[in-house]
Design a protein around this motif. Sequence first.
Motif, PDB file in Angstrom:
ATOM      1  N   ALA A  59      67.295   5.213  52.475  1.00  0.00           N
ATOM      2  CA  ALA A  59      67.625   6.438  53.207  1.00  0.00           C
ATOM      3  C   ALA A  59      66.696   7.571  52.782  1.00  0.00           C
ATOM      4  O   ALA A  59      66.205   8.341  53.620  1.00  0.00           O
ATOM      5  CB  ALA A  59      69.078   6.816  52.967  1.00  0.00           C
ATOM      6  N   LEU A  63      64.248   9.721  55.233  1.00  0.00           N
ATOM      7  CA  LEU A  63      64.448  11.165  55.383  1.00  0.00           C
ATOM      8  C   LEU A  63      63.216  11.934  54.910  1.00  0.00           C
ATOM      9  O   LEU A  63      62.742  12.839  55.591  1.00  0.00           O
ATOM     10  CB  LEU A  63      65.687  11.609  54.604  1.00  0.00           C
ATOM     11  CG  LEU A  63      67.016  11.131  55.197  1.00  0.00           C
ATOM     12  CD1 LEU A  63      68.152  11.375  54.235  1.00  0.00           C
ATOM     13  CD2 LEU A  63      67.274  11.849  56.518  1.00  0.00           C
ATOM     14  N   THR A  76      73.070  12.938  51.980  1.00  0.00           N
ATOM     15  CA  THR A  76      73.132  11.568  52.495  1.00  0.00           C
ATOM     16  C   THR A  76      73.480  10.590  51.376  1.00  0.00           C
ATOM     17  O   THR A  76      74.355   9.733  51.534  1.00  0.00           O
ATOM     18  CB  THR A  76      71.783  11.182  53.127  1.00  0.00           C
ATOM     19  OG1 THR A  76      71.439  12.172  54.089  1.00  0.00           O
ATOM     20  CG2 THR A  76      71.855   9.820  53.784  1.00  0.00           C
ATOM     21  N   ARG A 207      70.395  17.812  59.700  1.00  0.00           N
ATOM     22  CA  ARG A 207      71.095  16.528  59.834  1.00  0.00           C
ATOM     23  C   ARG A 207      72.591  16.659  59.573  1.00  0.00           C
ATOM     24  O   ARG A 207      73.214  15.788  58.963  1.00  0.00           O
ATOM     25  CB  ARG A 207      70.506  15.489  58.898  1.00  0.00           C
ATOM     26  CG  ARG A 207      69.031  15.416  59.032  1.00  0.00           C
ATOM     27  CD  ARG A 207      68.522  14.030  58.957  1.00  0.00           C
ATOM     28  NE  ARG A 207      67.100  14.086  59.222  1.00  0.00           N
ATOM     29  CZ  ARG A 207      66.417  13.120  59.765  1.00  0.00           C
ATOM     30  NH1 ARG A 207      67.021  12.012  60.099  1.00  0.00           N
ATOM     31  NH2 ARG A 207      65.127  13.243  59.974  1.00  0.00           N
ATOM     32  N   LEU A 210      75.045  13.741  60.267  1.00  0.00           N
ATOM     33  CA  LEU A 210      75.458  12.661  59.366  1.00  0.00           C
ATOM     34  C   LEU A 210      76.829  12.958  58.741  1.00  0.00           C
ATOM     35  O   LEU A 210      77.683  12.082  58.637  1.00  0.00           O
ATOM     36  CB  LEU A 210      74.414  12.440  58.276  1.00  0.00           C
ATOM     37  CG  LEU A 210      74.708  11.215  57.424  1.00  0.00           C
ATOM     38  CD1 LEU A 210      74.134   9.966  58.045  1.00  0.00           C
ATOM     39  CD2 LEU A 210      74.211  11.392  56.021  1.00  0.00           C
TER      40      LEU A 210
ATOM     41  N   ILE B  52      73.260   6.197  59.723  1.00  0.00           N
ATOM     42  CA  ILE B  52      71.869   6.311  59.262  1.00  0.00           C
ATOM     43  C   ILE B  52      70.924   5.554  60.192  1.00  0.00           C
ATOM     44  O   ILE B  52      69.858   6.041  60.549  1.00  0.00           O
ATOM     45  CB  ILE B  52      71.730   5.805  57.810  1.00  0.00           C
ATOM     46  CG1 ILE B  52      72.418   6.789  56.854  1.00  0.00           C
ATOM     47  CG2 ILE B  52      70.269   5.642  57.427  1.00  0.00           C
ATOM     48  CD1 ILE B  52      72.512   6.287  55.441  1.00  0.00           C
ATOM     49  N   TYR B  53      71.318   4.349  60.619  1.00  0.00           N
ATOM     50  CA  TYR B  53      70.341   3.588  61.416  1.00  0.00           C
ATOM     51  C   TYR B  53      70.402   3.917  62.903  1.00  0.00           C
ATOM     52  O   TYR B  53      69.384   3.770  63.599  1.00  0.00           O
ATOM     53  CB  TYR B  53      70.437   2.082  61.149  1.00  0.00           C
ATOM     54  CG  TYR B  53      71.591   1.345  61.821  1.00  0.00           C
ATOM     55  CD1 TYR B  53      71.570   1.106  63.197  1.00  0.00           C
ATOM     56  CD2 TYR B  53      72.655   0.840  61.099  1.00  0.00           C
ATOM     57  CE1 TYR B  53      72.602   0.414  63.811  1.00  0.00           C
ATOM     58  CE2 TYR B  53      73.689   0.149  61.704  1.00  0.00           C
ATOM     59  CZ  TYR B  53      73.651  -0.057  63.061  1.00  0.00           C
ATOM     60  OH  TYR B  53      74.658  -0.742  63.678  1.00  0.00           O
TER      61      TYR B  53
END
Lengths: 234, 116
Positions: A59, A63, A76, A207, A210, B52-53
């Motif tokens: 991740a 990012l 994240t 983001r 998320l 995330i994906y």
Amino acid sequence: VTIEPNAVFRAGLRASTPVLLGVFPFGLVTGVAMAAGGIPPAEAILMSIIVFAGASQLAATQLLGSYAPVAVVLVTAFFINLRFVMYSASMRSHLAGLPFRWRLGLGYMLSDNAYALCITRYTQHPEEPHKHWYCLGACLPIWVTWQFATILGVVAGASVPHSWRLEFAAPLAFVAMSVPLLRDRAMVAAALAAGITVVLASGLPMRLGLVLAAVAGICAGLLSERASSNPASP
Amino acid sequence: MSLASIWLAMLGMGVLTLAFRSSFLLLPERIGLPPLLRRALRFVPAAVLTAIYAPELLVQSGTGAGLGGHERLLAGIVAIGVAWRYRRTFLTIGAGMLALHLFIQLGARLAVWSVP
């Protein structure tokens, strides 16, 4: 008959062997994706040692590669790693009373695979002594294999041409990690809600999507669980 | 990406991961997880990993001709199918990479044919 720590340790080593067949390719892919994603080799190898968590490493690569701020990477990682809080809560009673260095050391190495091995053993043999030695035996080979595989992946990934598009291995690794988790309806609901939310919220800054997706997924999972547990309720 | 941000992210993630993994091993016995939190935490991995994906599959590639730049999405769907059926990490990644390259080739051919 007294059971020696050594015997328990070796039982842990033996139990970890089949798991290594899965750890090695995943480490390899993580190494390749880090190198292909633009993390320099030395930092990529160091990250494997300091962080020792494949999903976080992948991740972070994605990012940082899209110029996200470090704060976003950490938020994240916070969500990805929340599951470890759950693991350590369920391991605690089995590792009670150990010296601080043991608890910190085993905590550092407590990967998904090692946790699964340990908790299975502790459930099947609740009275076995020297449980921490079993945990160490299960964790060590996984740690060594992970480091070896990521180094190999970093070296290989740095020399692979861009046209192979190996950076796509990172999202694929997340597919491979998440889809097998979808074993019941509540899990599927959580994943679907999170996926849809993150796509709808893609316009938000930092983001934020998320975080919203994580919240939406948890709510959908809990609601679905409740709906299926008491079907008679209106 | 800058070297400084890589280092900051690495050290931050290192501290965070260690803190979470050893959290309850180090905390006093009387502190536990409330039941609702325990149930909520169960859904975090599936939700977050998917979040995330999912956007990564919607990143459009190329000119938009042929398959309309949806090669990543199509390859992702193949990978999801393989992961659902076989639950194997390497097989899933291999199938997804193979599908991506096949769809890119296919897209390039379609683009050539669609030129008037």
